[in-house]
Design a protein around this motif. Structure first.
Motif, PDB file in Angstrom:
ATOM      1  N   MET A 201       0.836  -1.172   0.000  1.00 42.58           N
ATOM      2  CA  MET A 201       0.000   0.000   0.000  1.00 42.58           C
ATOM      3  C   MET A 201       0.883   1.239   0.000  1.00 42.58           C
ATOM      4  N   ALA A 202       0.575   2.176  -0.845  1.00 38.82           N
ATOM      5  CA  ALA A 202       1.355   3.406  -0.953  1.00 38.82           C
ATOM      6  C   ALA A 202       1.348   4.171   0.361  1.00 38.82           C
ATOM      7  N   ARG A 203       2.480   4.790   0.654  1.00 38.39           N
ATOM      8  CA  ARG A 203       2.610   5.630   1.841  1.00 38.39           C
ATOM      9  C   ARG A 203       2.244   7.064   1.445  1.00 38.39           C
ATOM     10  N   PRO A 204       1.143   7.594   1.961  1.00 38.51           N
ATOM     11  CA  PRO A 204       0.705   8.934   1.572  1.00 38.51           C
ATOM     12  C   PRO A 204       1.754   9.996   1.909  1.00 38.51           C
ATOM     13  N   ASN A 205       2.146  10.778   0.917  1.00 36.56           N
ATOM     14  CA  ASN A 205       3.064  11.892   1.130  1.00 36.56           C
ATOM     15  C   ASN A 205       2.896  12.883  -0.017  1.00 36.56           C
ATOM     16  N   LEU A 206       3.280  14.106   0.221  1.00 41.45           N
ATOM     17  CA  LEU A 206       3.073  15.171  -0.762  1.00 41.45           C
ATOM     18  C   LEU A 206       3.780  14.901  -2.088  1.00 41.45           C
ATOM     19  N   GLN A 207       5.018  14.413  -2.030  1.00 43.35           N
ATOM     20  CA  GLN A 207       5.772  14.152  -3.252  1.00 43.35           C
ATOM     21  C   GLN A 207       5.025  13.169  -4.154  1.00 43.35           C
ATOM     22  N   LEU A 208       4.531  12.107  -3.584  1.00 43.61           N
ATOM     23  CA  LEU A 208       3.837  11.087  -4.358  1.00 43.61           C
ATOM     24  C   LEU A 208       2.505  11.617  -4.892  1.00 43.61           C
ATOM     25  N   ILE A 209       1.754  12.296  -4.055  1.00 39.09           N
ATOM     26  CA  ILE A 209       0.460  12.846  -4.478  1.00 39.09           C
ATOM     27  C   ILE A 209       0.654  13.822  -5.636  1.00 39.09           C
ATOM     28  N   GLU A 210       1.637  14.698  -5.516  1.00 34.18           N
ATOM     29  CA  GLU A 210       1.903  15.659  -6.586  1.00 34.18           C
ATOM     30  C   GLU A 210       2.359  14.956  -7.864  1.00 34.18           C
ATOM     31  N   ALA A 211       3.182  13.921  -7.735  1.00 32.15           N
ATOM     32  CA  ALA A 211       3.646  13.182  -8.909  1.00 32.15           C
ATOM     33  C   ALA A 211       2.479  12.488  -9.614  1.00 32.15           C
ATOM     34  N   LEU A 212       1.565  11.911  -8.842  1.00 28.91           N
ATOM     35  CA  LEU A 212       0.389  11.276  -9.441  1.00 28.91           C
ATOM     36  C   LEU A 212      -0.451  12.310 -10.192  1.00 28.91           C
ATOM     37  N   ARG A 213      -0.640  13.464  -9.594  1.00 26.18           N
ATOM     38  CA  ARG A 213      -1.450  14.513 -10.242  1.00 26.18           C
ATOM     39  C   ARG A 213      -0.756  15.082 -11.470  1.00 26.18           C
ATOM     40  N   ARG A 214       0.556  15.292 -11.392  1.00 24.09           N
ATOM     41  CA  ARG A 214       1.295  15.790 -12.572  1.00 24.09           C
ATOM     42  C   ARG A 214       1.224  14.770 -13.704  1.00 24.09           C
ATOM     43  N   THR A 215       1.361  13.508 -13.365  1.00 23.59           N
ATOM     44  CA  THR A 215       1.289  12.448 -14.381  1.00 23.59           C
ATOM     45  C   THR A 215      -0.086  12.437 -15.032  1.00 23.59           C
ATOM     46  N   ALA A 216      -1.131  12.498 -14.230  1.00 24.71           N
ATOM     47  CA  ALA A 216      -2.495  12.521 -14.771  1.00 24.71           C
ATOM     48  C   ALA A 216      -2.692  13.735 -15.669  1.00 24.71           C
ATOM     49  N   HIS A 217      -2.224  14.892 -15.217  1.00 21.81           N
ATOM     50  CA  HIS A 217      -2.386  16.123 -16.007  1.00 21.81           C
ATOM     51  C   HIS A 217      -1.639  16.031 -17.332  1.00 21.81           C
ATOM     52  N   LYS A 218      -0.410  15.560 -17.287  1.00 23.99           N
ATOM     53  CA  LYS A 218       0.374  15.439 -18.523  1.00 23.99           C
ATOM     54  C   LYS A 218      -0.285  14.471 -19.500  1.00 23.99           C
ATOM     55  N   LEU A 219      -0.769  13.356 -18.993  1.00 20.67           N
ATOM     56  CA  LEU A 219      -1.450  12.403 -19.874  1.00 20.67           C
ATOM     57  C   LEU A 219      -2.733  13.009 -20.441  1.00 20.67           C
ATOM     58  N   ALA A 220      -3.466  13.735 -19.604  1.00 24.63           N
ATOM     59  CA  ALA A 220      -4.729  14.347 -20.054  1.00 24.63           C
ATOM     60  C   ALA A 220      -4.487  15.427 -21.102  1.00 24.63           C
ATOM     61  N   THR A 221      -3.311  16.012 -21.082  1.00 18.89           N
ATOM     62  CA  THR A 221      -3.018  17.100 -22.021  1.00 18.89           C
ATOM     63  C   THR A 221      -2.085  16.675 -23.153  1.00 18.89           C
ATOM     64  N   GLY A 222      -1.969  15.368 -23.376  1.00 20.52           N
ATOM     65  CA  GLY A 222      -1.295  14.903 -24.583  1.00 20.52           C
ATOM     66  C   GLY A 222       0.095  14.339 -24.457  1.00 20.52           C
ATOM     67  N   ALA A 223       0.596  14.078 -23.248  1.00 18.53           N
ATOM     68  CA  ALA A 223       1.918  13.461 -23.112  1.00 18.53           C
ATOM     69  C   ALA A 223       1.937  12.114 -23.831  1.00 18.53           C
ATOM     70  N   SER A 224       3.111  11.710 -24.238  1.00 19.32           N
ATOM     71  CA  SER A 224       3.278  10.443 -24.943  1.00 19.32           C
ATOM     72  C   SER A 224       2.729   9.293 -24.103  1.00 19.32           C
ATOM     73  N   TYR A 225       1.876   8.471 -24.717  1.00 18.96           N
ATOM     74  CA  TYR A 225       1.321   7.313 -24.020  1.00 18.96           C
ATOM     75  C   TYR A 225       1.302   6.129 -24.967  1.00 18.96           C
ATOM     76  N   GLN A 226       1.982   5.085 -24.542  1.00 18.59           N
ATOM     77  CA  GLN A 226       2.020   3.850 -25.315  1.00 18.59           C
ATOM     78  C   GLN A 226       2.203   2.719 -24.317  1.00 18.59           C
ATOM     79  N   TRP A 227       1.169   1.938 -24.127  1.00 15.74           N
ATOM     80  CA  TRP A 227       1.190   0.955 -23.066  1.00 15.74           C
ATOM     81  C   TRP A 227       2.314  -0.058 -23.218  1.00 15.74           C
ATOM     82  N   GLY A 228       2.713  -0.394 -24.406  1.00 15.21           N
ATOM     83  CA  GLY A 228       3.771  -1.379 -24.622  1.00 15.21           C
ATOM     84  C   GLY A 228       5.182  -0.821 -24.525  1.00 15.21           C
ATOM     85  N   HIS A 229       5.340   0.445 -24.216  1.00 16.76           N
ATOM     86  CA  HIS A 229       6.648   1.095 -24.108  1.00 16.76           C
ATOM     87  C   HIS A 229       6.948   1.328 -22.631  1.00 16.76           C
ATOM     88  N   MET A 230       8.024   0.783 -22.128  1.00 15.53           N
ATOM     89  CA  MET A 230       8.331   0.847 -20.695  1.00 15.53           C
ATOM     90  C   MET A 230       8.451   2.269 -20.144  1.00 15.53           C
TER      91      MET A 230
END
Length: 165
Positions: free
Chosen positions: A1-30
């Motif tokens: 289970m993830a340990r709640p902390n600001l760094q992780l929460i912000e990283a999850l939100r930045r990742t979601a935002h970048k994906l929502a706004t067109g960041a490269s996404y390819q499930w088969g690419h590591m």
């Protein structure tokens, strides 16, 4: 289970935002898949650097990389995974992120949204945002602010202000 902390929460939100706004996404690419996009935020490595580290080991997808993870190997991919674990994630969290399968996160979604597809950008964005919200709630539950008793001077000022009003 993830340990709640600001760094992780912000990283999850930045990742979601970048994906929502067109960041490269390819499930088969590591470096461009679910875990790869989060790894970019947590490690500041590029998608190419992440993919190169994964291919150098040759163990397959993130699930297999995590199964074979060895914290003392010194291998570049294991160092990357160690950085992600140090940010508050567990191996299980990352395996579930890759398949969007954490039951507790899915239960927080409306019934009609609980059947996410692991290789669909919008579903990944929803999962990441929901996860960040859940971790934030857990973090806020742990925070207690100190309560200060009013001094006699503060009490008299409050009483005077209420009379003037």
């Amino acid at each position: 289970m993830a340990r709640p902390n600001l760094q992780l929460i912000e990283a999850l939100r930045r990742t979601a935002h970048k994906l929502a706004t067109g960041a490269s996404y390819q499930w088969g690419h590591m470096g461009s898949c679910n875990c790869g996009n989060l790894a970019q935020e947590l490690t500041q490595l590029t998608k190419a650097e992440i993919h190169q580290r994964a291919l150098a080991v040759g163990r397959g997808d993130w699930h297999e990389q995590l199964n074979d993870y060895c914290p003392t190997s010194g291998l570049p991919m294991d160092l990357l995974i160690a950085d992600m674990l140090a940010a508050g994630l567990s191996s299980e969290d990352l395996q579930q992120l890759e398949r969007l399968s954490n039951r507790r996160i899915l239960e927080r979604l409306p019934l009609e949204k609980r059947y996410l597809r692991h290789n669909v950008r919008d579903d990944v964005v929803l999962y990441l945002g929901t996860w960040a919200d859940w971790l934030e709630e857990q973090l806020l539950e742990k925070i207690t602010l100190p309560r200060w008793e009013k001094t006699p001077v503060e009490n008299s000022v409050s009483e005077r202000d209420s009379v003037i009003a």
